[in-house]
Scaffold this motif. Structure first.
Motif, PDB file in Angstrom:
ATOM      1  N   UNK A 347       0.807  -1.210   0.000  1.00  6.20           N
ATOM      2  CA  UNK A 347       0.000   0.000   0.000  1.00  6.20           C
ATOM      3  C   UNK A 347       0.846   1.268   0.000  1.00  6.20           C
ATOM      4  N   UNK A 348       2.018   1.210  -0.612  1.00  2.00           N
ATOM      5  CA  UNK A 348       2.881   2.376  -0.660  1.00  2.00           C
ATOM      6  C   UNK A 348       3.631   2.389  -1.984  1.00  2.00           C
ATOM      7  N   UNK A 349       3.924   3.566  -2.461  1.00  2.00           N
ATOM      8  CA  UNK A 349       4.706   3.728  -3.684  1.00  2.00           C
ATOM      9  C   UNK A 349       6.151   3.344  -3.376  1.00  2.00           C
ATOM     10  N   UNK A 350       6.638   2.267  -3.996  1.00  2.00           N
ATOM     11  CA  UNK A 350       7.975   1.745  -3.685  1.00  2.00           C
ATOM     12  C   UNK A 350       9.095   2.653  -4.172  1.00  2.00           C
ATOM     13  N   UNK A 351       8.751   3.657  -4.977  1.00  3.98           N
ATOM     14  CA  UNK A 351       9.790   4.592  -5.428  1.00  3.98           C
ATOM     15  C   UNK A 351       9.918   5.795  -4.492  1.00  3.98           C
ATOM     16  N   UNK A 352       9.037   5.882  -3.500  1.00  4.17           N
ATOM     17  CA  UNK A 352       9.022   7.022  -2.575  1.00  4.17           C
ATOM     18  C   UNK A 352       9.583   6.577  -1.226  1.00  4.17           C
ATOM     19  N   UNK A 353      10.879   6.800  -1.029  1.00  5.39           N
ATOM     20  CA  UNK A 353      11.550   6.317   0.179  1.00  5.39           C
ATOM     21  C   UNK A 353      10.970   6.946   1.444  1.00  5.39           C
ATOM     22  N   UNK A 354      10.656   8.226   1.381  1.00  4.42           N
ATOM     23  CA  UNK A 354      10.101   8.906   2.560  1.00  4.42           C
ATOM     24  C   UNK A 354       8.748   8.325   2.945  1.00  4.42           C
ATOM     25  N   UNK A 355       7.908   8.054   1.932  1.00  3.36           N
ATOM     26  CA  UNK A 355       6.585   7.483   2.198  1.00  3.36           C
ATOM     27  C   UNK A 355       6.706   6.082   2.784  1.00  3.36           C
ATOM     28  N   UNK A 356       7.682   5.309   2.289  1.00  5.51           N
ATOM     29  CA  UNK A 356       7.898   3.953   2.811  1.00  5.51           C
ATOM     30  C   UNK A 356       8.302   4.003   4.281  1.00  5.51           C
ATOM     31  N   UNK A 357       9.271   4.866   4.599  1.00  3.74           N
ATOM     32  CA  UNK A 357       9.729   4.984   5.991  1.00  3.74           C
ATOM     33  C   UNK A 357       8.595   5.414   6.918  1.00  3.74           C
ATOM     34  N   UNK A 358       7.795   6.355   6.437  1.00  5.33           N
ATOM     35  CA  UNK A 358       6.687   6.862   7.246  1.00  5.33           C
ATOM     36  C   UNK A 358       5.649   5.771   7.488  1.00  5.33           C
ATOM     37  N   UNK A 359       5.277   5.064   6.419  1.00  3.12           N
ATOM     38  CA  UNK A 359       4.273   4.009   6.532  1.00  3.12           C
ATOM     39  C   UNK A 359       4.740   2.884   7.447  1.00  3.12           C
ATOM     40  N   UNK A 360       5.977   2.463   7.306  1.00  4.81           N
ATOM     41  CA  UNK A 360       6.471   1.347   8.115  1.00  4.81           C
ATOM     42  C   UNK A 360       6.669   1.742   9.577  1.00  4.81           C
ATOM     43  N   UNK A 361       7.135   2.963   9.821  1.00  2.00           N
ATOM     44  CA  UNK A 361       7.373   3.379  11.205  1.00  2.00           C
ATOM     45  C   UNK A 361       6.071   3.468  11.997  1.00  2.00           C
ATOM     46  N   UNK A 362       4.998   3.873  11.311  1.00  2.54           N
ATOM     47  CA  UNK A 362       3.688   3.946  11.973  1.00  2.54           C
ATOM     48  C   UNK A 362       2.957   2.603  11.880  1.00  2.54           C
ATOM     49  N   UNK A 363       3.037   1.974  10.718  1.00  4.74           N
ATOM     50  CA  UNK A 363       2.199   0.815  10.441  1.00  4.74           C
ATOM     51  C   UNK A 363       2.622  -0.482  11.085  1.00  4.74           C
ATOM     52  N   UNK A 364       3.910  -0.761  11.158  1.00  2.00           N
ATOM     53  CA  UNK A 364       4.351  -2.047  11.724  1.00  2.00           C
ATOM     54  C   UNK A 364       3.922  -2.190  13.182  1.00  2.00           C
ATOM     55  N   UNK A 365       4.202  -1.203  14.048  1.00  2.00           N
ATOM     56  CA  UNK A 365       3.702  -1.325  15.429  1.00  2.00           C
ATOM     57  C   UNK A 365       2.179  -1.407  15.492  1.00  2.00           C
ATOM     58  N   UNK A 366       1.499  -0.689  14.591  1.00  2.00           N
ATOM     59  CA  UNK A 366       0.035  -0.691  14.596  1.00  2.00           C
ATOM     60  C   UNK A 366      -0.517  -2.081  14.295  1.00  2.00           C
ATOM     61  N   UNK A 367      -0.052  -2.696  13.209  1.00  2.00           N
ATOM     62  CA  UNK A 367      -0.573  -4.013  12.839  1.00  2.00           C
ATOM     63  C   UNK A 367      -0.261  -5.063  13.896  1.00  2.00           C
ATOM     64  N   UNK A 368       0.953  -5.017  14.454  1.00  2.00           N
ATOM     65  CA  UNK A 368       1.320  -6.002  15.473  1.00  2.00           C
ATOM     66  C   UNK A 368       0.496  -5.820  16.746  1.00  2.00           C
ATOM     67  N   UNK A 369       0.191  -4.579  17.088  1.00  2.00           N
ATOM     68  CA  UNK A 369      -0.593  -4.315  18.298  1.00  2.00           C
ATOM     69  C   UNK A 369      -2.066  -4.664  18.102  1.00  2.00           C
TER      70      UNK A 369
END
Length: 462
Positions: A347-369
């Motif tokens: 669910x993220x544009x793989x060419x946008x490094x900033x968007x990837x970092x933002x999505x993973x930093x927020x999303x990984x803890x969210x999904x696991x929780x």
């Protein structure tokens, strides 16, 4: 009669799973509509994904009213056919079609007239707001097609046909998948339409699903004679439909209210937080839909054996369904814990490094929780099924409102104020734990007062 005998005598495990499989497939196929939209929209831009996320509560409301009304019609038709009152069954089907058209007209007004008010209430960035309104005009405003399609599914299911409803969903999903990239990015003969393209692809799929459903109802099936030219409103029929359908509408509408409330809380932290919640709802459907398929198959089995005062088979169905639901949810929990990053990357544009970092930093803890709530949800869903099967719909409504509204929103707001964004996600497991205890208190009360003695005095119970 044959179906009743089967529900009263067949081996419980094979009975439930044979009935659940078509429902599971159909529900998973329907879940593809939203997830495919989100995957392609995310490749277009993160602001487009946020726009679609803001409209999600309205789409959930469409499903709530469509499915809830359809369940009421389905139940009424099945009862009237069982009573050999075929003309009343035909009338119920005709009312169902008419009500779906009226629902579509209501959402036409809502989608084109009030979606701007709804979207602007979140205070999102202007580009997100504009795209959300554009998406809502089409995806919500043209809901009449999916309303009619859902009704056609329920009408056919009431006559025992599970195949054509499954074909409706499959056709719509395939068309949606094909058209999404073409219309969003402007490939081939289509201009680049962004979120408008995503909405148009979804509606086009829904139109084709509706056409197959209408063919199934008016041409293929021979059990019901549906003649809209001679249709006349009967207030009692409408009451009979919503006596069963209204609690279902309320329970499913709670999800819409909860999502809107969570979006209002999360937008105060970041646009990415709203996106993550939307992504979670897309992903969790593939865990929850099989459980809801079990729910649909277990409900008539439990209901039949409750009516037959057969305590052993009633609780046999409950135990088998609950065990299967826990296993499914446990697998989902493991997948979310191990592959959260891989899921989010869809669910993220793989060419946008900033968007990837933002999505993973927020999303990984969210999904696991959030996934820590899965096991508790299994108990809540199946307990609610038992309540519905034993004519205790109010208990089911209480549990649903507590787990998806009363507890989760205050918990999310308080945790966000106290500990920040990462703490907000713990509101999901907190709500499920609370609902777990509430449902078992209610279940114990019902068991102590009646279910414990089911079948013990058959002369009195007949």
């Amino acid at each position: 009669m044959e179906e009743q005998n089967k529900m009263g005598t067949a081996r419980m495990g094979p009975l439930i799973f044979s009935m659940a499989l078509p429902a599971m497939i159909s529900m998973i196929i329907n879940a593809l509509y939203n997830i495919v939209d989100s995957i392609f929209v995310a490749q277009y831009s993160q602001s487009a994904l946020a726009a679609v996320s803001l409209v999600f509560p309205l789409q959930t409301l469409v499903v709530a009213i469509g499915v809830g009304t359809g369940v009421g019609v389905n139940s009424l038709i099945a009862r009237r056919l069982g009573e050999k009152r075929r003309l009343h069954a035909n009338s119920a089907a005709e009312h169902g079609i008419a009500l779906s058209v009226i629902g579509g007209i209501v959402f036409l007004v809502l989608g084109f007239g009030l979606s701007g008010v709804f979207v602007r209430a979140f205070g999102a960035a202007e580009d997100v707001t504009v795209q959300a309104i554009q998406y809502s005009h089409i995806a919500v405003g043209l809901s009449i097609f999916v309303m009619i399609s859902m009704m056609c599914e329920k009408l056919q299911q009431s006559t025992g046909n599970m195949i054509i409803p499954m074909c409706q969903g499959l056709t719509g999903a395939i068309i949606n998948i094909i058209l999404d990239p073409l219309m969003i990015f402007g490939i081939g003969p289509f201009p680049e339409m962004g979120v408008r393209g995503a909405a148009l692809a979804t509606v086009t799929g829904q139109i084709f699903g509706m056409l197959i459903g209408l063919w199934g109802v008016f041409v293929h099936q021979k059990v019901l004679q549906v003649n809209m030219r001679e249709f006349k409103w009967r207030l009692q029929t409408v009451k009979d439909i919503y006596r069963v359908g209204l609690p279902g509408i309320v329970m499913q509408s709670v999800v819409s209210v909860m999502t809107a409330g969570m979006n209002a809380i999360l937008i105060g932290f970041s646009q990415t937080a709203v996106n993550v919640l939307a992504v979670y709802f897309k992903l969790q459907t593939f865990v929850f839909m099989p459980v809801f398929g079990l729910n649909q198959s277990a409900l008539p089995v439990m209901g039949y054996n409750y009516g037959a005062r057969n305590k052993k088979r009633l609780f046999g169905a409950y135990k088998i369904t609950l065990t299967a639901a826990v296993v499914i949810m446990f697998i989902g929990l493991i997948l979310f814990q191990l592959f959260a990053e891989q899921m989010l990357m869809m669910f993220v544009d793989r060419t946008d490094a900033a968007a990837i970092d933002d999505m993973l930093s927020v999303g990984v803890p969210a999904l696991k929780t959030i996934s820590l709530s899965f096991l508790g949800a299994a108990f809540g869903i199946i307990n609610s099924t038992l309540f519905q099967a034993t004519a205790r719909g109010m208990n089911s409504l209480i549990v649903s409102v507590c787990r998806q509204l009363v507890i989760i929103l205050p918990a999310a707001w308080l945790l966000g104020q106290w500990k920040g964004l990462d703490a907000v996600w713990y509101s999901f497991p907190i709500a499920e734990i609370a609902a777990f205890f509430i449902s078992y208190v209610l279940l114990w009360r019902e068991y102590s007062t009646e279910l414990r003695y089911l079948g013990a005095e058959k002369e009195k119970n007949v």
